[in-house]
Design a protein around this motif. Structure first.
Motif, short mmCIF file in Angstrom:
data_model
loop_
_atom_site.label_atom_id
_atom_site.label_comp_id
_atom_site.label_asym_id
_atom_site.label_seq_id
_atom_site.Cartn_x
_atom_site.Cartn_y
_atom_site.Cartn_z
N SER A 78 -16.79 7.33 7.65
CA SER A 78 -18.01 8.35 8.62
C SER A 78 -19.19 7.70 7.76
O SER A 78 -19.92 6.94 8.31
CB SER A 78 -18.02 8.91 8.96
OG SER A 78 -18.33 10.48 7.77
N VAL A 129 -17.68 8.24 13.88
CA VAL A 129 -18.12 9.80 14.10
C VAL A 129 -19.23 9.37 13.66
O VAL A 129 -20.39 9.27 13.69
CB VAL A 129 -17.40 10.95 12.55
CG1 VAL A 129 -18.20 11.22 12.52
CG2 VAL A 129 -16.55 11.18 13.47
N THR A 132 -23.18 8.11 15.18
CA THR A 132 -23.72 8.56 15.97
C THR A 132 -25.62 8.08 15.28
O THR A 132 -25.30 7.97 14.19
CB THR A 132 -23.78 10.29 15.00
OG1 THR A 132 -24.56 11.18 16.12
CG2 THR A 132 -23.96 10.83 14.04
N SER A 144 -19.47 16.78 10.97
CA SER A 144 -18.66 16.44 12.69
C SER A 144 -17.53 15.65 11.98
O SER A 144 -16.86 15.69 11.95
CB SER A 144 -19.38 15.35 13.01
OG SER A 144 -21.05 15.84 13.32
N THR A 145 -17.42 15.18 10.95
CA THR A 145 -16.23 14.25 10.42
C THR A 145 -15.13 15.15 9.62
O THR A 145 -14.31 14.87 9.78
CB THR A 145 -16.35 13.67 8.70
OG1 THR A 145 -17.57 12.39 9.45
CG2 THR A 145 -15.27 13.49 8.28
N THR A 148 -13.49 16.15 13.59
CA THR A 148 -13.13 15.32 13.81
C THR A 148 -11.84 15.11 13.53
O THR A 148 -10.57 15.55 13.47
CB THR A 148 -14.00 14.01 13.71
OG1 THR A 148 -14.93 14.03 14.58
CG2 THR A 148 -12.75 12.68 14.09
N GLY A 173 -16.03 15.94 17.80
CA GLY A 173 -15.67 16.29 16.65
C GLY A 173 -17.56 16.64 16.06
O GLY A 173 -18.34 17.30 15.82
N VAL A 174 -17.88 15.05 17.12
CA VAL A 174 -19.99 14.91 16.93
C VAL A 174 -20.70 16.79 17.67
O VAL A 174 -21.43 16.79 17.52
CB VAL A 174 -20.51 13.67 17.40
CG1 VAL A 174 -21.88 14.24 17.74
CG2 VAL A 174 -20.18 12.84 15.89
N TYR A 176 -19.04 19.51 19.23
CA TYR A 176 -19.15 20.45 18.76
C TYR A 176 -19.77 21.05 16.87
O TYR A 176 -20.40 22.41 16.44
CB TYR A 176 -17.60 20.64 18.10
CG TYR A 176 -16.79 20.93 19.53
CD1 TYR A 176 -17.14 22.10 20.52
CD2 TYR A 176 -15.98 20.13 20.04
CE1 TYR A 176 -16.63 22.06 21.65
CE2 TYR A 176 -14.93 20.63 21.02
CZ TYR A 176 -15.45 21.95 22.15
OH TYR A 176 -15.27 21.43 23.42
N ALA A 177 -19.40 20.06 16.20
CA ALA A 177 -20.63 19.95 15.45
C ALA A 177 -22.25 20.22 15.65
O ALA A 177 -22.76 21.36 14.84
CB ALA A 177 -20.70 18.98 14.12
N TYR A 178 -22.60 19.96 16.70
CA TYR A 178 -23.85 19.67 17.03
C TYR A 178 -24.22 21.08 17.61
O TYR A 178 -25.11 21.78 17.56
CB TYR A 178 -24.35 18.37 18.44
CG TYR A 178 -25.67 19.01 19.09
CD1 TYR A 178 -26.99 18.13 18.45
CD2 TYR A 178 -25.47 19.52 20.34
CE1 TYR A 178 -27.39 18.63 18.90
CE2 TYR A 178 -26.61 19.65 20.76
CZ TYR A 178 -27.76 19.07 20.65
OH TYR A 178 -29.14 19.39 20.37
N TYR A 181 -24.20 23.38 14.90
CA TYR A 181 -25.54 22.99 13.47
C TYR A 181 -26.86 24.08 14.40
O TYR A 181 -27.27 22.97 14.10
CB TYR A 181 -25.41 21.18 14.00
CG TYR A 181 -26.61 20.89 12.22
CD1 TYR A 181 -28.07 20.15 13.14
CD2 TYR A 181 -26.15 20.59 11.74
CE1 TYR A 181 -28.59 20.34 12.37
CE2 TYR A 181 -26.49 19.95 10.00
CZ TYR A 181 -28.42 20.15 10.71
OH TYR A 181 -29.41 19.55 10.10
#
Length: 187
Positions: A78, A129, A132, A144-145, A148, A173-174, A176-178, A181
């Protein structure tokens, strides 16, 4: 401990399904769709829902092992992709392809770890990932990583032979990280 692993597996499968439902709803809300497309799309969604009921088709029973070193390979994939696109200026798809291609050669490294066969997979998924375009930087890519990699760790025995698994895991991953975040972190 076995019950905890089953609970985590079921929770991650639920998050997997929730991400797919979100994606489908976003597609439908984004555009005014033709009636024939809505019918075809509904049939696809129905097929997807029915496939989750037939878990034996999607699940291969494997000895449950967590390879923590894979997290490093996810991060390498990533960060390398994100660096190549954001700093070097390569096209996003080209950067991910270059990282994935380079990562495929790690399979030939003669190293005595059980997880070595999974290194190219982890690098390539990490490259997805890193594709993005969100302007949040390396902290966001790291989060995100890690998410994931967790999703991959607990779902690597699902969906064998079905294309799109790595991209879907990267999307999760992206996504849920968003959410974390944007709504839970103070900065």
């Amino acid at each position: 401990m076995q019950n905890f692993k089953k609970l985590i597996s079921k929770l991650l499968l639920f998050l997997f399904i929730a991400a797919q439902v979100y994606f489908i709803v976003a597609i439908i809300k984004e555009k005014t769709l033709k009636p024939w497309f809505l019918i075809a799309f509904s049939l696809i969604v129905l097929g997807m829902a029915l496939s989750y009921r037939k878990k034996h088709r999607l699940h291969i029973e494997l000895k449950y092992e967590v390879h923590y070193d894979l997290f490093v390979w996810f991060l390498i994939g990533s960060f390398a992709t994100y660096f190549l696109q954001s700093t070097v200026g390569l096209n996003t798809v080209f950067a991910a392809g270059l990282v994935g291609f380079t990562g495929s050669f790690t399979r030939h490294i003669k190293y005595q770890m059980k997880s070595a066969a999974h290194w190219p997979i982890a690098i390539y998924c990490g490259a997805f990932v890193g594709m993005t375009q969100l302007p949040y930087g390396y902290v966001f890519i790291f989060l995100s990583t890690i998410l994931t990699a967790v999703f991959y760790t607990f779902s690597h025995h699902y969906f064998h032979g079905i294309g799109g698994k790595l991209g879907t895991l990267a999307f999760m991953g992206v996504l849920y990280a968003y959410v974390i975040y944007k709504f839970f972190l103070p900065w």
